[in-house]
Write an enzyme that holds these catalytic residues in place. Sequence first.
Site, short mmCIF file in Angstrom:
data_model
loop_
_atom_site.label_atom_id
_atom_site.label_comp_id
_atom_site.label_asym_id
_atom_site.label_seq_id
_atom_site.Cartn_x
_atom_site.Cartn_y
_atom_site.Cartn_z
N LYS A 184 19.71 53.37 36.43
CA LYS A 184 19.71 51.89 36.46
C LYS A 184 19.72 51.38 37.91
O LYS A 184 19.69 52.17 38.85
CB LYS A 184 20.91 51.37 35.67
CG LYS A 184 20.91 51.80 34.20
CD LYS A 184 19.70 51.28 33.47
CE LYS A 184 19.76 51.36 31.94
NZ LYS A 184 20.12 52.64 31.34
C1 LIG Z 1 18.44 48.94 26.57
C2 LIG Z 1 19.64 49.82 26.69
N1 LIG Z 1 20.75 49.47 26.04
C3 LIG Z 1 21.88 50.21 26.12
C4 LIG Z 1 21.92 51.37 26.88
C5 LIG Z 1 23.17 52.19 26.91
O1 LIG Z 1 23.68 52.32 28.20
P1 LIG Z 1 24.58 53.59 28.58
O2 LIG Z 1 23.68 54.77 28.71
O3 LIG Z 1 25.21 53.20 29.88
O4 LIG Z 1 25.58 53.75 27.49
C6 LIG Z 1 20.78 51.77 27.57
C7 LIG Z 1 20.80 53.00 28.38
O5 LIG Z 1 19.83 53.55 28.79
C8 LIG Z 1 19.61 50.98 27.47
O6 LIG Z 1 18.49 51.33 28.11
#
Ligand SMILES: Cc1ncc(COP(=O)(O)O)c(C=O)c1O
Length: 374
Positions: A184
């Site tokens: 990210k």
């Molecule tokens: C659109 C979206 N929502 C939620 C998440 C979840 O984030 P995390 O991996 O930090 O739990 C991601 C992770 O890639 C994502 O791309």
Amino acid sequence: MTKEFLPYGRQSICDDDIAAVVDVLRSDWLTTGPAVERFEAGICGFTGAKYGVAVNSGTAALHAAMHAIGIGVGDEVIVPPMTFAATANCVLYQGGTPVFADVEPDTLLIDPGAVEVAITPRTKAIIGVDYAGQPCDWEALRGIAAKHGLALVADACHALGAQYKGRKVGTLADISAFSFHPVKHITTGEGGMCLTDNETLAVRMRAFRGHGISSTAAQREKAGGWFYEMTDLGYNYRISDIQCALGASQLKKLTRWIAKRNELAAIYDTAFTESVVRPLAKRSDVVHAYHLYIVRVAERDVAFKSLRESGIGANVHYVPVYLHPYYREHFGIKECPCPVAESVYKEILTLPLWPGMVEADVWRIVDKLKNIFD
Ligand SMILES: Cc1ncc(COP(=O)(O)O)c(C=O)c1O
């Protein structure tokens, strides 16, 4: 130019990030301490949101949001299919049902018209996903939410640093959820944050992150007391001071990194003008955060294989969520509820984009793609 493997995304860690982490390791608080509050304040300052609740993943942020708005058994939440599974899974964690509304063919952002059609008497909320880093049509979504009395949540995990009609992402929905995974815009290793302007929602999410207990160890220590009560069922979604020190240090570079992502994306855009490689459309009223650079190509799997063979880490974002075996088995979702997502899915390809890349890296990818198709 980087000749080794080019991933589609990766972190950029500098000496000052390492120094910030080392400082915390030498301090009294390794978790739920002052570095967490500083990071929350930093993200609030950057976005203009009033309250920030840092948690240990973007998924935890989405789960906290569903809890805070009161999603429970029997509630439906409208989500797009073109997203990471966590967007829909957070509804399941609370016993709710995700209902999929199709995306627009040019941007792959949730289609407000499809959202309207998906509303039933059980609908309680809408989750918009700022796919690839481009904000959804938040004005339209807010209008629909207001008309039907629904909560509006932004899955802004792709969109830290983006803007919609001059407003920063993080202030456009009742709650916005962010991820600080290494691919990210800024990273804490693993981590996430919920932003809101609503104090009640913030208090609920803060308790949810720590077992539903209404005070933290640091607060009790400061007050010189020991008593605490658990007033709600929560989780251990705490994030450490070590992680937040890294996040706060990374945040200082965010504006520069968003600009770099936009510069690299503009080179791709220009190179693909009049090409069989078609970038997704960009709305005129946004600042795109370009978490991902996505193109559409006719023979996606051929292009993917060929790029990978030459050390270019292309990827695919995403399999429409309801096509995953778990969703097929448990939800028996009717045939092709979102035809746009299903047809576009076969063509989408994510090309490398991260701030440590140089212009020559982009040309290496463009040339390879042109060789494949021309
Ligand atoms: C659109 C979206 N929502 C939620 C998440 C979840 O984030 P995390 O991996 O930090 O739990 C991601 C992770 O890639 C994502 O791309």
